[in-house]
Each structure stands twice: as structure tokens, then as C-alpha cells.
Design an enzyme around this catalytic site. Sequence first.
Site, mmCIF file in Angstrom:
data_model
loop_
_atom_site.group_PDB
_atom_site.id
_atom_site.type_symbol
_atom_site.label_atom_id
_atom_site.label_comp_id
_atom_site.label_asym_id
_atom_site.label_seq_id
_atom_site.Cartn_x
_atom_site.Cartn_y
_atom_site.Cartn_z
ATOM 1 N N LYS A 84 0.848 -1.193 0.000
ATOM 2 C CA LYS A 84 0.000 0.000 0.000
ATOM 3 C C LYS A 84 0.883 1.242 0.000
ATOM 4 O O LYS A 84 1.805 1.355 0.804
ATOM 5 C CB LYS A 84 -0.888 -0.007 1.256
ATOM 6 C CG LYS A 84 -1.775 1.225 1.389
ATOM 7 C CD LYS A 84 -2.806 1.045 2.495
ATOM 8 C CE LYS A 84 -2.350 1.535 3.853
ATOM 9 N NZ LYS A 84 -2.174 3.007 3.931
ATOM 10 N N ASP B 92 -3.482 4.353 -1.824
ATOM 11 C CA ASP B 92 -4.403 4.791 -0.756
ATOM 12 C C ASP B 92 -4.381 6.314 -0.663
ATOM 13 O O ASP B 92 -3.788 6.880 0.245
ATOM 14 C CB ASP B 92 -3.931 4.129 0.552
ATOM 15 C CG ASP B 92 -4.753 4.519 1.762
ATOM 16 O OD1 ASP B 92 -5.899 4.961 1.591
ATOM 17 O OD2 ASP B 92 -4.241 4.353 2.894
ATOM 18 N N LYS C 143 -7.361 8.156 -1.000
ATOM 19 C CA LYS C 143 -8.672 8.571 -0.454
ATOM 20 C C LYS C 143 -9.192 9.835 -1.136
ATOM 21 O O LYS C 143 -9.399 10.877 -0.500
ATOM 22 C CB LYS C 143 -8.575 8.821 1.059
ATOM 23 C CG LYS C 143 -8.115 7.612 1.869
ATOM 24 C CD LYS C 143 -8.151 7.897 3.360
ATOM 25 C CE LYS C 143 -7.698 6.734 4.202
ATOM 26 N NZ LYS C 143 -6.241 6.466 4.132
ATOM 27 N N PHE C 144 -9.456 9.723 -2.434
ATOM 28 C CA PHE C 144 -9.918 10.901 -3.190
ATOM 29 C C PHE C 144 -11.276 11.381 -2.688
ATOM 30 O O PHE C 144 -12.162 10.576 -2.356
ATOM 31 C CB PHE C 144 -10.008 10.573 -4.682
ATOM 32 C CG PHE C 144 -8.689 10.237 -5.318
ATOM 33 C CD1 PHE C 144 -7.591 11.073 -5.181
ATOM 34 C CD2 PHE C 144 -8.541 9.072 -6.057
ATOM 35 C CE1 PHE C 144 -6.374 10.769 -5.775
ATOM 36 C CE2 PHE C 144 -7.329 8.757 -6.661
ATOM 37 C CZ PHE C 144 -6.250 9.603 -6.516
ATOM 38 N N HIS C 145 -11.460 12.688 -2.640
ATOM 39 C CA HIS C 145 -12.710 13.304 -2.187
ATOM 40 C C HIS C 145 -12.796 14.671 -2.859
ATOM 41 O O HIS C 145 -12.112 15.609 -2.468
ATOM 42 C CB HIS C 145 -12.687 13.447 -0.661
ATOM 43 C CG HIS C 145 -13.980 13.907 -0.072
ATOM 44 N ND1 HIS C 145 -14.210 13.932 1.281
ATOM 45 C CD2 HIS C 145 -15.125 14.334 -0.641
ATOM 46 C CE1 HIS C 145 -15.439 14.376 1.523
ATOM 47 N NE2 HIS C 145 -16.015 14.630 0.361
ATOM 48 N N ASP C 146 -13.645 14.782 -3.889
ATOM 49 C CA ASP C 146 -13.721 16.044 -4.645
ATOM 50 C C ASP C 146 -14.994 15.985 -5.478
ATOM 51 O O ASP C 146 -15.809 15.072 -5.303
ATOM 52 C CB ASP C 146 -12.444 16.183 -5.520
ATOM 53 C CG ASP C 146 -12.028 17.641 -5.709
ATOM 54 O OD1 ASP C 146 -12.899 18.454 -6.065
ATOM 55 O OD2 ASP C 146 -10.846 17.950 -5.509
ATOM 56 N N ILE C 147 -15.145 16.916 -6.398
ATOM 57 C CA ILE C 147 -16.338 16.856 -7.243
ATOM 58 C C ILE C 147 -16.230 15.633 -8.167
ATOM 59 O O ILE C 147 -15.117 15.136 -8.420
ATOM 60 C CB ILE C 147 -16.523 18.162 -8.060
ATOM 61 C CG1 ILE C 147 -15.316 18.418 -8.960
ATOM 62 C CG2 ILE C 147 -16.770 19.359 -7.125
ATOM 63 C CD1 ILE C 147 -15.535 19.562 -9.948
ATOM 64 N N THR D 81 -11.330 6.072 11.309
ATOM 65 C CA THR D 81 -11.382 5.566 12.694
ATOM 66 C C THR D 81 -10.820 6.578 13.690
ATOM 67 O O THR D 81 -11.010 6.433 14.890
ATOM 68 C CB THR D 81 -10.609 4.238 12.830
ATOM 69 O OG1 THR D 81 -9.345 4.406 12.198
ATOM 70 C CG2 THR D 81 -11.354 3.103 12.183
ATOM 71 N N ARG E 125 -2.971 -6.712 14.244
ATOM 72 C CA ARG E 125 -1.765 -6.989 15.021
ATOM 73 C C ARG E 125 -1.635 -8.489 15.249
ATOM 74 O O ARG E 125 -2.447 -9.090 15.950
ATOM 75 C CB ARG E 125 -1.798 -6.277 16.380
ATOM 76 C CG ARG E 125 -1.516 -4.775 16.277
ATOM 77 C CD ARG E 125 -0.116 -4.502 15.762
ATOM 78 N NE ARG E 125 0.186 -3.089 15.547
ATOM 79 C CZ ARG E 125 -0.040 -2.412 14.423
ATOM 80 N NH1 ARG E 125 -0.614 -3.005 13.388
ATOM 81 N NH2 ARG E 125 0.306 -1.153 14.315
ATOM 82 N N ARG F 293 3.521 -1.585 10.600
ATOM 83 C CA ARG F 293 4.713 -1.719 11.435
ATOM 84 C C ARG F 293 5.109 -3.134 11.871
ATOM 85 O O ARG F 293 6.313 -3.408 11.951
ATOM 86 C CB ARG F 293 4.581 -0.768 12.640
ATOM 87 C CG ARG F 293 4.762 0.689 12.216
ATOM 88 C CD ARG F 293 4.184 1.669 13.207
ATOM 89 N NE ARG F 293 2.725 1.621 13.210
ATOM 90 C CZ ARG F 293 1.956 2.367 13.979
ATOM 91 N NH1 ARG F 293 2.509 3.224 14.821
ATOM 92 N NH2 ARG F 293 0.651 2.267 13.916
HETATM 93 O O1 C5P Z 1 1.578 0.232 11.155
HETATM 94 P P1 C5P Z 1 0.122 -0.110 11.091
HETATM 95 O O2 C5P Z 1 -0.145 -1.583 10.902
HETATM 96 O O3 C5P Z 1 -0.651 0.465 12.254
HETATM 97 O O4 C5P Z 1 -0.376 0.622 9.755
HETATM 98 C C1 C5P Z 1 -1.698 0.576 9.343
HETATM 99 C C2 C5P Z 1 -1.888 1.291 8.047
HETATM 100 O O5 C5P Z 1 -3.298 1.400 7.821
HETATM 101 C C3 C5P Z 1 -1.353 2.703 7.991
HETATM 102 O O6 C5P Z 1 -0.997 2.956 6.633
HETATM 103 C C4 C5P Z 1 -2.524 3.534 8.389
HETATM 104 O O7 C5P Z 1 -2.494 4.828 7.880
HETATM 105 C C5 C5P Z 1 -3.674 2.754 7.760
HETATM 106 N N1 C5P Z 1 -4.975 2.988 8.383
HETATM 107 C C6 C5P Z 1 -5.247 2.745 9.724
HETATM 108 N N2 C5P Z 1 -6.493 2.961 10.227
HETATM 109 C C7 C5P Z 1 -7.448 3.418 9.442
HETATM 110 C C8 C5P Z 1 -7.214 3.665 8.098
HETATM 111 C C9 C5P Z 1 -5.932 3.428 7.587
HETATM 112 O O8 C5P Z 1 -4.374 2.296 10.437
HETATM 113 N N3 C5P Z 1 -8.650 3.590 9.938
#
Ligand code: C5P
Length: 232
Positions: free
Chosen positions: A34, A61, A63-67, A120, A181, A211
Site C-alpha cells: 500500500k 491509498d 482517499k480521493f474526495h472532490d467533485i 477511525t 496486530r 509496522r
Molecule cells: O503500522 P500499522 O499496521 O498500524 O499501519 C496501518 C496502516 O493502515 C497505515 O498505513 C494507516 O495509515 C492505515 N490505516 C489505519 N487505520 C485506518 C485507516 C488506515 O491504520 N482507519
Amino acid sequence: MSCDSPLIIALDHPSLDAALCLADRLDPKRCRVKVGKELFTRSGPDVLEALHGRGFEVFLDLKFHDIPNTVAGAVQAAAEQGVWMVNVHASGGRRMMEAARERLDRHGLETHLIAVTVLTSLEEADLAEVGVAGTAETQVERLAQLAQDSGMDGVVCSAQEAARLRELCGERFLKVTPGIRPTFAAADDQWRIMTPQAARASGSTHLVVGRPVTRAKDPMAALAAIEQELAA
Ligand code: C5P
């Protein structure tokens, strides 16, 4: 090269070199990657070309948001650069999403087009402040259904929401979930986390992992450990 893994590794790196350094330690047959706003804003389409050249399928990723016309053009541009998946904000509305869908279809572009429902990071007080009454949950459901009606292939959602969205929108509607995780990893700054296996059981079709893989000493070993958790 086509990949059948549900895993999408988030290359949240500040530079092209750093992102490619990590990508070179991953196997494009065993994960997708991504590319988000920071990396793309710094490196531009070069990063897509470099990743495609290495055999990776890329989720862009942005996240487009426009007309509607602007978003349709942006989605077309992404698809013409060969990305596997691209996304827009469902809160951009039906006409915006339909325009994006129509543009891809008209040009025979098969890039997956998905929508973000509610970020989120937004709590109920934040939503109230921007005029959204009711719970985040209700808003997620409303926007997921609107996204499906408007021709989106799926949504980005938390794994906690995936089961409900599977009921509402069906199995085939993609549910791309971050906040994953594995049992071996730290939570970092994510608060509503789920293991890969639990997320899949809840209906997630694709798992975004950052991560736990990108900061691992051996990223491919971390990826293999996640695969093992999924297979267990
Ligand atoms: O390092 P980690 O696993 O937390 O990364 C999660 C990825 O998902 C990051 O690119 C983060 O910006 C993205 N993301 C998120 N929560 C969201 C939307 C996207 O963690 N609600």
C-alpha cells in the site's frame, strides 16, 4: 504478477529509497503493498513504476474526495498507471462514486475501487461537530451501503465492523481492514486491534499490516509468521 494473499503491507515510508529498501525484502507473490499520501506526495508515480517493476500489486491509498469529474479523472489516472486498488471517500456522495465507477468501466480498467466510510480517528464528538448525528457505527453502515449502491467493490473498515458489513453487503463486497496486530507484535498507537486470524474470521477480505512487518528486523520472517497464524 498476480498474488492471492490477503496481506497488504503498508509502505508508510517518507522516501522512495526507504520504501523500495523494504519492498526489496518482501516477496510480491506473498503480499501486496500500500502506498499512501506521504510517500506518493514525495515520490509521485515513480514509486508505482518501481513497485510494479518489482512485481508488486499496489493499493494506492489516496482517499480521493472532490467533485465527481475530478475524482473520476484521478481514479482513471491511478488505474492507467496499473494500480491494483484505489480508494475514495464515501462521504463524497453517490454521484462522485458513480462517476468514478463509470469512468473505470468506460475505459475497461479493472482496478478495484473501494471507499473509506468513517475515519477511525473520528470519535462521536468529532462527527457531531461536522454535522453527523448518531453513532459512528450507524454512519459506517449507511456509507457502506451507499458505497455498494454506487458501484464500489468494497470498503476500508475496521475488523470490528467487518462482520456487520458482511451481513449488510455480502461476502463478495471487499472489506479491507487495517488495525491488524499478529500475536507477536506490539499494538503501537492502534487501539481497536485484531489478530489476522480473528479479522479473517470476522469477514475481512484483505488485511493491511504496517509496522509489525515494516519495522521488523526481518520483514519477510514477520510476514511468514503472519501467514502461519492465518493457516493455524
Ligand atoms: O503500522 P500499522 O499496521 O498500524 O499501519 C496501518 C496502516 O493502515 C497505515 O498505513 C494507516 O495509515 C492505515 N490505516 C489505519 N487505520 C485506518 C485507516 C488506515 O491504520 N482507519
